[in-house]
Design an enzyme around this catalytic site. Structure first.
Site, mmCIF file in Angstrom:
data_model
loop_
_atom_site.group_PDB
_atom_site.id
_atom_site.type_symbol
_atom_site.label_atom_id
_atom_site.label_comp_id
_atom_site.label_asym_id
_atom_site.label_seq_id
_atom_site.Cartn_x
_atom_site.Cartn_y
_atom_site.Cartn_z
ATOM 1 N N SER A 1 -9.931 0.059 7.321
ATOM 2 C CA SER A 1 -9.341 0.219 5.993
ATOM 3 C C SER A 1 -8.706 -1.032 5.386
ATOM 4 C CB SER A 1 -8.284 1.328 6.023
ATOM 5 O OG SER A 1 -8.897 2.580 5.946
ATOM 6 N N SER B 1 -9.696 2.361 3.122
ATOM 7 C CA SER B 1 -8.801 3.042 2.214
ATOM 8 C C SER B 1 -7.878 2.108 1.418
ATOM 9 C CB SER B 1 -7.947 4.039 2.994
ATOM 10 O OG SER B 1 -7.084 3.357 3.879
ATOM 11 N N LYS C 1 0.857 -1.195 0.000
ATOM 12 C CA LYS C 1 0.000 0.000 0.000
ATOM 13 C C LYS C 1 0.888 1.237 0.000
ATOM 14 C CE LYS C 1 -3.807 2.098 2.692
ATOM 15 N NZ LYS C 1 -4.678 1.957 3.870
#
Lengths: 489, 105
Positions: free
Chosen positions: A178, A154, A79
């Protein structure tokens, strides 16, 4: 060979048995990314040369009979709020478009030491603030089950990439859901460990008392495998727990015999029909695995969103004060003096959601409001922690849906509170620092996946993985690949 | 509105003050959007005022395994080199970060 249908653990076996080289595996996934990421936009950056170079080095290492790491030959996507040394970390923000990480995050370093192959960096809501990926400063990612829908957020890029089998493992970070909500929306596994189990060093901070790094994978065992590697004490993060690394992947049980699983039935009364039906079916599965279902009282969780949006924005407003345009990141050339430099740089660098949360955090911390908002939220956080503690006196794990709905169309939720309520079932694990996993639990009438969440007491990460594994073995929803990507490219 | 009269009533002046405190400048359009959206959020979080928290301590540490601050010896360790650090700085001069004037002329 349909490599995409395999889990990371299975791919590693093929490599160890000399059936595939690291180079072949890496090329295979790079090709899948090349052919399908145009539709998904899961990646912000791909590392073809670097990945192939590491793969070749690994093949050489194997030939020389050197010891191989736990993640040997497994492509891993990171990420883009975690540092890989000398690569850009954008954090989904214009502010950091050119920020080259001067060091690697501890979690990244640990993955690298165990011979993982970094294949690229994945998209996220700016500074990990969002539940839909729409707040990425670059573009939203798409859901492999329905390209018009959000992969969640997210960590939406990571979830989209794993669900479409563009990489077997991706990392995520979870401040209020997330990792788990995108995993649920994309029909895969997402694990948020106990607070402090994985070092946050090198993860761009959002809400420091909530943030945890964790794996997003296509099977529970793979999540365990990644935890064996990343769950290690690190002196660079003072909240990192000083416990030895644990074994997750051995003797994974296939029953829940003798286990007590708590369900907060009253809190779940508002569930929509589809979500309820799916949840009840999961409960039947859990019963059939031998567990006893216990009714627990977690009514206090109805306040968790309010607590979170006070405390997490307060922490974000202080954490993001460091983005001043002075030492790194965007600096506006228009500024005439220092104050203007701060103002204009932050204006040009941050997107609207980030600005909103900084302002909100500043508001709840400001004199006159701190007592009513910030302190009251901290007290209710204590009550939430206590409610979980008393629940765990009667059960081994708590079970809830991961999200109130399945994925929704991009750009359809405009109301901020409605968007925040997406996290109603995930946030409390962050408030109480609990290990929590989302596992695929079936589909709605439009073939969009549901997720089931299992939550354990702090440091019961291994047990949570075990319970989830038993559920996965009984259901095997994780083996279903989104139709558009269920093929060779 | 029957709700607890507006501990969080939020107006344009408040938003201006916050922008100054948080060093964030909003465009006119953002101003309008945020005013509305922040009011909605504040109305929602006001829900917390109904919880009885008398005698309940603030939560300052989340981990039950780490109940006090972690200290370490103040020793020189592995640091970023100056050059490496400055690679990311937007403007520099002679190994230092250059900033615009602090005082308005």
């Amino acid at each position: 060979m349909e490599l995409y249908k395999l889990t990371a653990s299975e791919i590693k076996e093929l490599f160890l048995q000399d059936k595939l080289s690291a180079e072949e595996i890496t090329k295979y996934f790079l090709n899948r990314i090349e052919k399908s990421d145009e539709k998904l936009k899961a990646f912000l950056k791909i590392f073809p040369e670097k990945a192939l170079k590491s793969a070749k080095a690994l093949d050489k290492k194997k030939k020389e009979n050197q010891q191989l790491g736990k993640l040997a030959a497994i492509p891993v996507a990171i990420k883009d709020n975690m540092h890989i040394k000398d690569e850009i970390t954008t954090c989904g923000s214009k502010f950091l478009t050119n920020y080259k990480a001067p060091f690697s995050a501890t979690a990244v370093k640990l993955l690298e030491q165990e011979d993982a192959i970094f294949i690229g960096k994945t998209n996220l809501d700016e500074f990990a603030m969002g539940s839909s990926n729409e707040h990425s400063a670059f573009h939203p990612s798409h859901n492999p089950w329905d390209l018009a829908c959000t992969p969640g957020g997210s960590s939406g890029g990571s979830a989209s990439a794993v669900a479409a089998r563009l990489t077997p493992i991706a990392t995520g970070s979870d401040t209020g859901g997330s990792i788990r909500q995108p995993a649920a929306f994309c029909g895969i596994v997402g694990f948020k460990p106990t607070y402090g189990r994985i070092s946050r060093y090198g993860l761009v901070a959002f809400g420091s008392s909530f943030d945890q790094i964790g794996p997003i994978t296509a099977s529970v065992k793979d999540a365990g495998l990644a935890m064996e590697v990343m769950g290690k004490h690190c002196p660079c993060d003072s909240t990192s727990l000083n416990f030895p690394q644990e074994t997750y992947t051995e003797n994974l049980p296939e029953t829940l015999k003798g286990k007590k699983i708590g369900v907060p039935w009253h809190f779940l009364e508002q569930l929509s029909d589809g979500a309820k039906e799916n949840f009840l079916a999961s409960i039947e599965t859990i019963k059939s695995l031998g567990a006893e279902i216990i009714d627990i009282d977690l009514d206090i969780l109805k306040y968790s969103i309010a607590v979170y949006y006070i405390l997490a924005t307060a922490e974000a407003s202080t954490n993001l004060a460091r983005f001043d345009g002075i030492r790194y990141g965007v600096r506006s050339p228009d500024a005439q003096d220092l104050e203007e430099l701060y103002d204009i740089s932050r204006d040009q660098g941050f997107g609207e959601e980030v600005k909103k949360r900084i302002l909100l955090g500043t508001f709840v911390l400001s004199a006159g409001y701190q007592e009513a908002f910030y302190k009251q939220a901290q007290k209710v956080r204590t009550l939430i922690i206590r409610a979980y503690e008393s629940a765990f006196e009667t059960c081994d794990a708590v079970c809830m849906p991961t999200a109130p709905t399945t994925t929704f169309k991009l750009n359809t939720i405009q109301d901020p509170v409605k968007m925040y309520l997406q996290d109603i079932f995930t946030i409390s694990s962050n408030l109480a620092g609990l290990p929590s996993i989302s596992i695929p639990s079936g589909f709605d009438s439009d073939n969009k996946p549901y997720g089931l969440q299992l939550i354990g007491p702090q440091m019961h990460d291994v047990f949570v993985i075990q319970y989830a594994h038993a559920f996965e073995m009984a259901t095997k929803f994780n083996r279903i690949v989104p139709p558009q990507f269920d093929k060779e490219f | 509105m029957s709700k607890k009269q507006n501990m969080s009533s939020f107006n344009k002046q408040d938003l201006n003050d916050l922008q100054r405190l948080a060093r964030i400048k909003l465009s006119e359009e953002e101003n309008q959007n945020l005013l509305e959206s922040m009011q909605k959020i504040l109305d929602y979080v006001e829900l917390l005022s109904e919880v009885d928290t008398k005698g309940v301590p603030c939560c300052n540490l989340v981990s039950q395994f780490q109940t006090k601050n972690v200290f370490r010896e103040d020793e020189v360790g592995e640091l970023l080199s100056r050059d490496k650090f400055l690679e990311n700085s937007p403007d520099q001069i002679g190994g230092m970060i250059r900033v615009p004037p602090i005082m308005k002329s």
